[in-house]
Design an enzyme around this catalytic site. Structure first.
Site, PDB file in Angstrom:
ATOM      1  N   TRP A  31       0.863  -1.185   0.000  1.00 48.71           N
ATOM      2  CA  TRP A  31       0.000   0.000   0.000  1.00 48.71           C
ATOM      3  C   TRP A  31       0.901   1.237   0.000  1.00 48.71           C
ATOM      4  O   TRP A  31       1.897   1.273   0.726  1.00 48.71           O
ATOM      5  CB  TRP A  31      -0.875  -0.028   1.266  1.00 48.71           C
ATOM      6  CG  TRP A  31      -2.090   0.849   1.198  1.00 48.71           C
ATOM      7  CD1 TRP A  31      -2.111   2.197   1.383  1.00 48.71           C
ATOM      8  CD2 TRP A  31      -3.442   0.453   0.975  1.00 48.71           C
ATOM      9  NE1 TRP A  31      -3.393   2.662   1.274  1.00 48.71           N
ATOM     10  CE2 TRP A  31      -4.235   1.618   1.023  1.00 48.71           C
ATOM     11  CE3 TRP A  31      -4.061  -0.785   0.729  1.00 48.71           C
ATOM     12  CZ2 TRP A  31      -5.619   1.596   0.862  1.00 48.71           C
ATOM     13  CZ3 TRP A  31      -5.437  -0.802   0.562  1.00 48.71           C
ATOM     14  CH2 TRP A  31      -6.193   0.372   0.623  1.00 48.71           C
ATOM     15  N   CYS A  89       3.512   2.805   5.117  1.00 48.15           N
ATOM     16  CA  CYS A  89       3.106   4.211   5.093  1.00 48.15           C
ATOM     17  C   CYS A  89       1.589   4.267   5.248  1.00 48.15           C
ATOM     18  O   CYS A  89       0.859   3.783   4.376  1.00 48.15           O
ATOM     19  CB  CYS A  89       3.533   4.842   3.775  1.00 48.15           C
ATOM     20  SG  CYS A  89       2.869   6.491   3.554  1.00 48.15           S
ATOM     21  N   THR A  95     -11.808   8.388   6.973  1.00 50.99           N
ATOM     22  CA  THR A  95     -12.411   7.505   7.972  1.00 50.99           C
ATOM     23  C   THR A  95     -11.423   7.240   9.113  1.00 50.99           C
ATOM     24  O   THR A  95     -10.293   7.721   9.091  1.00 50.99           O
ATOM     25  CB  THR A  95     -12.797   6.152   7.341  1.00 50.99           C
ATOM     26  OG1 THR A  95     -11.591   5.456   7.025  1.00 50.99           O
ATOM     27  CG2 THR A  95     -13.644   6.342   6.109  1.00 50.99           C
ATOM     28  N   HIS A  97      -9.967   4.540   9.740  1.00 54.42           N
ATOM     29  CA  HIS A  97      -9.020   3.484   9.392  1.00 54.42           C
ATOM     30  C   HIS A  97      -7.619   3.805   9.896  1.00 54.42           C
ATOM     31  O   HIS A  97      -6.904   2.951  10.388  1.00 54.42           O
ATOM     32  CB  HIS A  97      -8.958   3.354   7.855  1.00 54.42           C
ATOM     33  CG  HIS A  97      -9.446   2.047   7.355  1.00 54.42           C
ATOM     34  ND1 HIS A  97     -10.745   1.837   6.983  1.00 54.42           N
ATOM     35  CD2 HIS A  97      -8.801   0.870   7.171  1.00 54.42           C
ATOM     36  CE1 HIS A  97     -10.880   0.584   6.582  1.00 54.42           C
ATOM     37  NE2 HIS A  97      -9.726  -0.019   6.695  1.00 54.42           N
ATOM     38  N   PHE A 122      10.456  -0.344  13.665  1.00 52.28           N
ATOM     39  CA  PHE A 122       9.244   0.348  13.207  1.00 52.28           C
ATOM     40  C   PHE A 122       9.612   1.395  12.159  1.00 52.28           C
ATOM     41  O   PHE A 122       9.964   2.523  12.489  1.00 52.28           O
ATOM     42  CB  PHE A 122       8.585   1.007  14.428  1.00 52.28           C
ATOM     43  CG  PHE A 122       7.274   1.679  14.150  1.00 52.28           C
ATOM     44  CD1 PHE A 122       6.122   0.941  13.966  1.00 52.28           C
ATOM     45  CD2 PHE A 122       7.183   3.064  14.113  1.00 52.28           C
ATOM     46  CE1 PHE A 122       4.894   1.570  13.736  1.00 52.28           C
ATOM     47  CE2 PHE A 122       5.970   3.705  13.886  1.00 52.28           C
ATOM     48  CZ  PHE A 122       4.824   2.957  13.696  1.00 52.28           C
ATOM     49  N   ARG A 136       9.300  12.599   3.809  1.00 58.02           N
ATOM     50  CA  ARG A 136      10.018  11.726   4.760  1.00 58.02           C
ATOM     51  C   ARG A 136      10.469  10.418   4.117  1.00 58.02           C
ATOM     52  O   ARG A 136      10.894   9.490   4.807  1.00 58.02           O
ATOM     53  CB  ARG A 136       9.105  11.453   5.971  1.00 58.02           C
ATOM     54  CG  ARG A 136       8.924  12.693   6.828  1.00 58.02           C
ATOM     55  CD  ARG A 136       7.679  12.652   7.689  1.00 58.02           C
ATOM     56  NE  ARG A 136       7.580  13.855   8.518  1.00 58.02           N
ATOM     57  CZ  ARG A 136       7.137  15.044   8.078  1.00 58.02           C
ATOM     58  NH1 ARG A 136       6.734  15.175   6.824  1.00 58.02           N
ATOM     59  NH2 ARG A 136       7.104  16.089   8.883  1.00 58.02           N
TER      60      ARG A 136
END
Ligand code: DLZ
Length: 167
Positions: A31, A89, A95, A97, A122, A136
């Site tokens: 994603w 990312c 929403t 989510h 992480f 970033r």
């Protein structure tokens, strides 16, 4: 690494570390692929600058950031790695989510590391919009992938040092 430094890539290079035999698993979320592939490039380049060799970098993909903890756990169960990096990312949408995914990923990644005794890094951007993510991932705020790569090498080194003392 933190404090006054503004750029994600402003970390202590740790030039005395020889990571030539460090084995790394990398899980990458598909994603927001253009962002996560930039994070991957940063992580790999940085690990190589510490001496990690290509053959010891095992890259695997998962559909989205939510799947990163499971991807990390599968890697620790099937590959002999010293450390795992999770790259993803999550961008704020309309929403809720964003909150569910961000929290689940952060907690899940923490849990996998604690459960397996293998450090899990992480390397997930959680941003308000796409531009913040671009900034970033090799943009004006550096590359969080670089930071993740350096963190992985340093955690592998720490683990090795403490393990050798316990023998
Ligand atoms: C569903 C979803 C949404 C809305 N946003 C993101 C995102 O910004 N970044 C990301 O990595 N993944 C997103 N996903 C996908 C979820 O992580 C997950 O893959 C699906 O909910 C299937 O479990």
């Amino acid at each position: 690494m933190s404090g006054k430094k503004k750029n994600l890539s402003d970390f202590d290079q740790g030039s005395d570390i020889d990571a030539s035999d460090v084995r790394v698993g990398v899980v990458v979320a598909e994603w927001n692929h253009d962002i996560t592939s930039a994070l991957l490039h940063g992580a790999v380049d940085t690990m190589k600058s510490f001496g990690v060799i290509d053959e010891n970098i095992h890259v695997h993909y998962v559909p989205g950031s939510f799947e990163l903890p499971m991807g990390a756990k599968l890697i620790t169960a099937s590959l002999q790695v010293d450390v795992v990096i999770c790259l993803g990312c999550v961008i704020q949408g309309e929403t809720r989510h964003f909150e569910f995914i961000s929290n689940a990923v952060a907690n899940g990644i923490t849990q996998v590391g604690l459960d397996t005794n293998i450090p899990v890094v992480f390397g997930v951007l959680t941003t308000d919009n796409y531009q913040q993510a671009k900034d970033r991932a090799g943009g004006k705020h550096g590359n969080k992938g670089d930071e993740a790569g350096a963190t992985a090498v340093k955690m592998a080194e720490l683990k090795r040092k403490l393990h050798s003392k316990s023998k």
